[in-house]
Design an enzyme around this catalytic site. Structure first.
Site, PDB file in Angstrom:
ATOM      1  N   GLY A   1     113.869 124.464  -4.875  1.00 34.82           N
ATOM      2  CA  GLY A   1     112.720 123.627  -4.319  1.00 34.82           C
ATOM      3  C   GLY A   1     113.203 122.381  -3.586  1.00 34.82           C
ATOM      4  O   GLY A   1     114.284 121.627  -4.298  1.00 34.82           O
TER       5      GLY A   1
ATOM      6  N   ARG B   1      84.225 110.758 -17.369  1.00 34.98           N
ATOM      7  CA  ARG B   1      84.624 112.080 -17.244  1.00 34.98           C
ATOM      8  C   ARG B   1      86.048 112.283 -17.966  1.00 34.98           C
ATOM      9  O   ARG B   1      86.757 111.289 -18.158  1.00 34.98           O
ATOM     10  CB  ARG B   1      84.741 112.644 -15.765  1.00 34.98           C
ATOM     11  CG  ARG B   1      83.634 112.855 -14.946  1.00 34.98           C
ATOM     12  CD  ARG B   1      83.893 113.264 -13.593  1.00 34.98           C
ATOM     13  NE  ARG B   1      82.904 113.568 -12.751  1.00 34.98           N
ATOM     14  CZ  ARG B   1      82.804 113.459 -11.295  1.00 34.98           C
ATOM     15  NH1 ARG B   1      83.915 112.688 -10.919  1.00 34.98           N
ATOM     16  NH2 ARG B   1      81.860 113.819 -10.759  1.00 34.98           N
TER      17      ARG B   1
ATOM     18  N   THR C   1     116.756 118.447  -9.566  1.00 32.52           N
ATOM     19  CA  THR C   1     115.458 118.956  -9.658  1.00 32.52           C
ATOM     20  C   THR C   1     114.462 117.974 -10.302  1.00 32.52           C
ATOM     21  O   THR C   1     114.952 117.094 -11.060  1.00 32.52           O
ATOM     22  CB  THR C   1     115.776 120.121 -10.947  1.00 32.52           C
ATOM     23  OG1 THR C   1     114.332 120.394 -11.384  1.00 32.52           O
ATOM     24  CG2 THR C   1     116.535 119.500 -12.081  1.00 32.52           C
ATOM     25  N   ILE C   2     113.443 118.174  -9.888  1.00 29.87           N
ATOM     26  CA  ILE C   2     112.433 116.894 -10.067  1.00 29.87           C
ATOM     27  C   ILE C   2     112.033 117.225 -11.731  1.00 29.87           C
ATOM     28  O   ILE C   2     111.569 116.310 -12.513  1.00 29.87           O
ATOM     29  CB  ILE C   2     111.192 117.126  -9.474  1.00 29.87           C
ATOM     30  CG1 ILE C   2     110.113 118.265  -9.514  1.00 29.87           C
ATOM     31  CG2 ILE C   2     111.475 116.918  -7.936  1.00 29.87           C
ATOM     32  CD1 ILE C   2     108.880 118.355  -8.946  1.00 29.87           C
ATOM     33  N   ASP C   3     112.413 118.506 -12.238  1.00 30.93           N
ATOM     34  CA  ASP C   3     112.004 118.566 -13.646  1.00 30.93           C
ATOM     35  C   ASP C   3     113.089 118.169 -14.692  1.00 30.93           C
ATOM     36  O   ASP C   3     112.687 118.127 -15.930  1.00 30.93           O
ATOM     37  CB  ASP C   3     111.965 120.262 -13.746  1.00 30.93           C
ATOM     38  CG  ASP C   3     111.003 121.054 -13.166  1.00 30.93           C
ATOM     39  OD1 ASP C   3     109.947 120.174 -12.805  1.00 30.93           O
ATOM     40  OD2 ASP C   3     110.978 122.060 -12.724  1.00 30.93           O
TER      41      ASP C   3
ATOM     42  N   ILE D   1     103.034 117.240  -4.012  1.00 31.89           N
ATOM     43  CA  ILE D   1     103.112 116.035  -3.960  1.00 31.89           C
ATOM     44  C   ILE D   1     104.130 115.392  -4.345  1.00 31.89           C
ATOM     45  O   ILE D   1     105.033 114.512  -4.207  1.00 31.89           O
ATOM     46  CB  ILE D   1     101.830 115.417  -4.140  1.00 31.89           C
ATOM     47  CG1 ILE D   1     100.410 115.654  -3.329  1.00 31.89           C
ATOM     48  CG2 ILE D   1     101.526 113.652  -4.161  1.00 31.89           C
ATOM     49  CD1 ILE D   1      99.194 115.259  -3.576  1.00 31.89           C
TER      50      ILE D   1
ATOM     51  N   ARG E   1     107.099 116.571  -5.024  1.00 36.06           N
ATOM     52  CA  ARG E   1     108.256 116.561  -4.425  1.00 36.06           C
ATOM     53  C   ARG E   1     108.382 116.003  -3.197  1.00 36.06           C
ATOM     54  O   ARG E   1     109.908 115.708  -2.556  1.00 36.06           O
ATOM     55  CB  ARG E   1     108.441 118.270  -3.913  1.00 36.06           C
ATOM     56  CG  ARG E   1     108.435 119.078  -5.275  1.00 36.06           C
ATOM     57  CD  ARG E   1     108.863 120.423  -4.607  1.00 36.06           C
ATOM     58  NE  ARG E   1     108.878 121.601  -5.622  1.00 36.06           N
ATOM     59  CZ  ARG E   1     109.980 121.714  -6.447  1.00 36.06           C
ATOM     60  NH1 ARG E   1     111.181 120.857  -6.039  1.00 36.06           N
ATOM     61  NH2 ARG E   1     109.951 122.759  -7.379  1.00 36.06           N
TER      62      ARG E   1
END
Length: 342
Positions: A10, A162, A125-127, A273, A275
């Protein structure tokens, strides 16, 4: 020395900063000639390469994505994949390879290094789930994007009374949810490492409304309920690394909350978004330092290593340290968040 560069898996903000740093340090300090491989491991697998010099890297530091392109190609899922990569690297006169990627991309790099290919890795990695490094680049940008979204959702949630469920990325690790949820003042944070109790979530929602507060719930895409059930899939189809596509836990959770509490609930899926776009200053800094050290590692012949942030230092660690097991949120780190855990 001729050096190849590729970006796999990714995309994320900061990839171009690494490419730029490898090229500039390689050309100016080490006299390298560099070539870029297109679309991850597909590039060396199919011989898709082009000259990569300082000219090609001008102006790319603040750009998201990757000028090299990316893919989830797994050469080890192809019968003659490794042999084809060896042949194409030899045909291109490549002496060493810099692989920039996450668990899957660096997993391939680890196996190739064990097979004798001269490769160094840069963790992306964004994770933030790669072991061996305190942080991966791309993570800070993703957290900032998610935090900004949560900030904006607070006002609309309060206006309409909400529940808003914010689904963020995180297949097996909840780092984005944890950091963005804490920074954004979420009412609850649900992560893959800690299965959640839907009854407790709904009770918490009721409590928040009783205090005249509209709750924001941040949930990782890989979160699962305690009472059984698998991760929520958007598709049962698997990629070449055996991963299914996740997505939908936000909608599933919002629907259940509305059904059980009678409170209107909506889901917001941030998806890709997280990434995209311009990397933060931290990610540019980290990616640049990784790239500079990767070029130096090639010059030193220090192959089979991965660049790692340790405190404020950039160290070189064996590739297997980054890919051997995932770095996940521990119970202690989760408890420190001091928010409702479900």
């Amino acid at each position: 020395m001729r050096v190849g560069v590729l970006t796999g898996g990714g995309d994320c903000p900061g990839l171009n900063a690494v490419i730029r740093a490898v090229v500039r340090r390689g050309v100016r300090d080490h006299g390298f000639e560099l070539i870029g491989y297109r679309d991850g491991w597909k590039g060396p697998l199919e011989g898709l390469s082009f000259p990569l010099g300082i000219e090609q890297c001008r102006g790319i530091l603040p750009r998201g994505g990757t000028i090299l392109g990316s893919s989830r190609t797994n050469p080890f899922a192809i019968d003659d994949g490794v042999e084809r990569i060896r042949a194409n690297l030899a045909a291109d006169g490549v002496d060493a390879l810099v692989a920039i990627g996450g668990e899957d991309t660096l997993g391939v790099a680890t196996k190739l290094a064990e097979a004798g290919v001269s490769v160094v890795g840069v963790p992306k990695t964004i994770d933030n789930d790669l072991s061996g490094t305190d942080f991966t680049f791309g993570f800070d940008t993703a957290v900032n994007i998610a935090t900004d979204a949560i900030d904006r959702l607070h006002t609309t949630a309060e206006s309409h009374h909400r529940v808003l469920v914010v689904e963020v990325m995180g297949r097996h690790a909840g780092w984005i949810a944890l950091h963005a949820g804490m920074a954004g003042g979420a009412s609850a944070i649900l992560i893959p490492e800690q299965p959640f109790d839907i009854d407790a979530v709904c009770d918490h929602v009721q409590t928040r409304f009783e205090s005249e507060y509209a709750p924001i719930i941040v949930v990782s895409e890989g979160a699962v309920p305690k009472d059984g059930g698998d991760m929520t899939l958007s598709s049962g189809e698997k990629d070449s690394f055996g991963h299914v596509r996740l997505g939908g836990i936000g909608d599933r959770l919002a629907s259940e909350i509305e059904h059980r509490t009678g409170k209107e609930a909506r889901a917001v899926v941030l998806g890709h978004i997280q990434r995209g776009g311009t990397p933060t200053a931290f990610d540019r800094w980290l990616a640049t330092r990784f790239g500079l050290q990767a070029a130096d590692a090639v010059a030193d012949g220090d192959f089979g290593t991965m660049m790692a942030l340790r405190g404020t230092r950039i160290d070189r660690v064996p590739l297997i340290e980054g890919t051997g097991e995932l770095k996940t949120v521990s119970p202690a780190e989760y408890a420190e968040a001091e928010v409702f855990f479900g």
